[in-house]
Design a protein around this motif. Sequence first.
Motif, PDB file in Angstrom:
ATOM      1  N   ILE A 185       0.869  -1.182   0.000  1.00 43.30           N
ATOM      2  CA  ILE A 185       0.000   0.000   0.000  1.00 43.30           C
ATOM      3  C   ILE A 185       0.900   1.225   0.000  1.00 43.30           C
ATOM      4  CG2 ILE A 185      -1.677   1.311   1.360  1.00 43.30           C
ATOM      5  CD1 ILE A 185      -2.656  -1.452   2.430  1.00 43.30           C
TER       6      ILE A 185
ATOM      7  N   ALA B  12      -1.088  -7.876  -4.665  1.00 45.35           N
ATOM      8  CA  ALA B  12      -1.915  -6.668  -4.690  1.00 45.35           C
ATOM      9  C   ALA B  12      -1.052  -5.447  -4.441  1.00 45.35           C
ATOM     10  CB  ALA B  12      -3.013  -6.756  -3.629  1.00 45.35           C
TER      11      ALA B  12
ATOM     12  N   LYS C   3      -1.919  -1.332  -3.850  1.00 48.96           N
ATOM     13  CA  LYS C   3      -2.984  -0.348  -3.682  1.00 48.96           C
ATOM     14  C   LYS C   3      -2.380   1.037  -3.509  1.00 48.96           C
ATOM     15  CE  LYS C   3      -6.051  -3.672  -3.603  1.00 48.96           C
ATOM     16  NZ  LYS C   3      -7.052  -3.848  -4.670  1.00 48.96           N
TER      17      LYS C   3
ATOM     18  N   TYR D 160      -3.075   5.165  -2.794  1.00 50.04           N
ATOM     19  CA  TYR D 160      -4.014   6.107  -2.187  1.00 50.04           C
ATOM     20  C   TYR D 160      -3.500   7.528  -2.366  1.00 50.04           C
ATOM     21  CZ  TYR D 160      -6.385   2.193   0.025  1.00 50.04           C
ATOM     22  OH  TYR D 160      -7.087   1.030   0.240  1.00 50.04           O
TER      23      TYR D 160
ATOM     24  N   GLU E 188     -10.498   2.595   4.511  1.00 51.55           N
ATOM     25  CA  GLU E 188     -10.377   1.797   3.287  1.00 51.55           C
ATOM     26  C   GLU E 188      -9.171   0.870   3.342  1.00 51.55           C
ATOM     27  OE1 GLU E 188     -11.348   0.333  -0.477  1.00 51.55           O
ATOM     28  OE2 GLU E 188     -12.489   1.451   1.014  1.00 51.55           O
TER      29      GLU E 188
ATOM     30  N   ARG F  82     -10.001  -2.140   5.382  1.00 51.93           N
ATOM     31  CA  ARG F  82     -10.908  -3.015   4.631  1.00 51.93           C
ATOM     32  C   ARG F  82     -10.120  -3.851   3.623  1.00 51.93           C
ATOM     33  NH1 ARG F  82     -13.618  -3.580   0.066  1.00 51.93           N
ATOM     34  NH2 ARG F  82     -12.579  -1.796  -0.892  1.00 51.93           N
ATOM     35  N   GLU F  83      -9.200  -3.226   2.931  1.00 52.60           N
ATOM     36  CA  GLU F  83      -8.368  -3.932   1.952  1.00 52.60           C
ATOM     37  C   GLU F  83      -7.500  -4.998   2.634  1.00 52.60           C
ATOM     38  OE1 GLU F  83      -8.406  -3.803  -1.227  1.00 52.60           O
ATOM     39  OE2 GLU F  83      -9.050  -1.816  -1.895  1.00 52.60           O
TER      40      GLU F  83
ATOM     41  N   ASN G 188      -9.614  -8.029   3.804  1.00 50.56           N
ATOM     42  CA  ASN G 188      -9.954  -8.872   2.646  1.00 50.56           C
ATOM     43  C   ASN G 188      -8.756  -9.680   2.172  1.00 50.56           C
ATOM     44  OD1 ASN G 188     -12.639  -8.101   2.591  1.00 50.56           O
ATOM     45  ND2 ASN G 188     -12.295  -6.431   1.128  1.00 50.56           N
ATOM     46  N   PHE G 189      -7.598  -9.040   2.155  1.00 51.09           N
ATOM     47  CA  PHE G 189      -6.373  -9.732   1.767  1.00 51.09           C
ATOM     48  C   PHE G 189      -6.065 -10.878   2.718  1.00 51.09           C
ATOM     49  CE2 PHE G 189      -1.743  -9.997   2.572  1.00 51.09           C
ATOM     50  CZ  PHE G 189      -1.304 -10.475   1.352  1.00 51.09           C
TER      51      PHE G 189
END
Length: 292
Positions: free
Chosen positions: A236, A262, A264, A266, A279, A282-283, A286-287
């Motif tokens: 991230i 992944a 991500k 921002y 957010e 949340r990511e 889920n990961f």
Amino acid sequence: MGKKTIYKSGEGKRLITQHYENYLKSFEFDTERIYVETSFGKTHVLAAGPKAGKPIFILQGGNCINPMTLSWFLPIIEHYRIYAPDTIGHPGYSDDTRISAKDKSFAQWINELMDHFNIEHCTFIGPSYGGGIILRLASFMPEKIDCAVLVSPAGITLGSKMRMIKEILLPLLLFNRTSSEKYLDKITGNMSDNTMKEIDKRIIGDVFKYIRLEQDMPKLTKREELAHYNAPTMVIAGEKDLFFPENRVRNVAKEVIPNLVAFKAYDMGHFPSETDLVEINREIINFLKDSY
């Protein structure tokens, strides 16, 4: 204070530890505090979350206090057993011993902590300097990592040195000389895209005043170092991060990390905003559901 301490004065150490205690009091969950003797020195570990939950190590950012960056991941503590060590040689309750982030020292340190808690392998989450520590572990003991989340991580690539000098170092020198709020506002604003919480801004200011900062970044990781690292990894990054900008991190991470499942991005600085963190968590959750 002794010559080897990271604190510039006894009063400075008292103020930093008071910030630490105040942050812990703000959490709405129970926290255990455990001291672990390692070959690098005594390490203070915060443990939280359901004891039957899968273990996750969360490694703090550099030159700050553990509860500050732990507060970024509060939703994860509801579901997993969290172990958050105060990085040795950084502000907190662990020993002041500085160890190298360019060799296997941090990997060995983490391994000793895992042994203490009878954890053979688990998930790791690390913002900033903590991400760089995870990459040292991935380089030397990849079998210890089930999956990893690197948030605005050190150890992959660096931003523009000229921008860091202009927007962080020069205001820092002026702040240390004058203690002017104007310069602290400039530094923290540049670090967070003007979204830093007031409590964090106060802590950062006192860290700058009273701590001999760790200036060495974790080693930039080479592809060949991760040849045996196959754990699912999510990165991230912030588009406005001065230290580790998203556009640079994305390109290098794709080349270096073998199982980057992944990435991500921002619209944030090095410090995420409260909105970004909703957010981000949340990511991450889920990961973890898919990879852990």
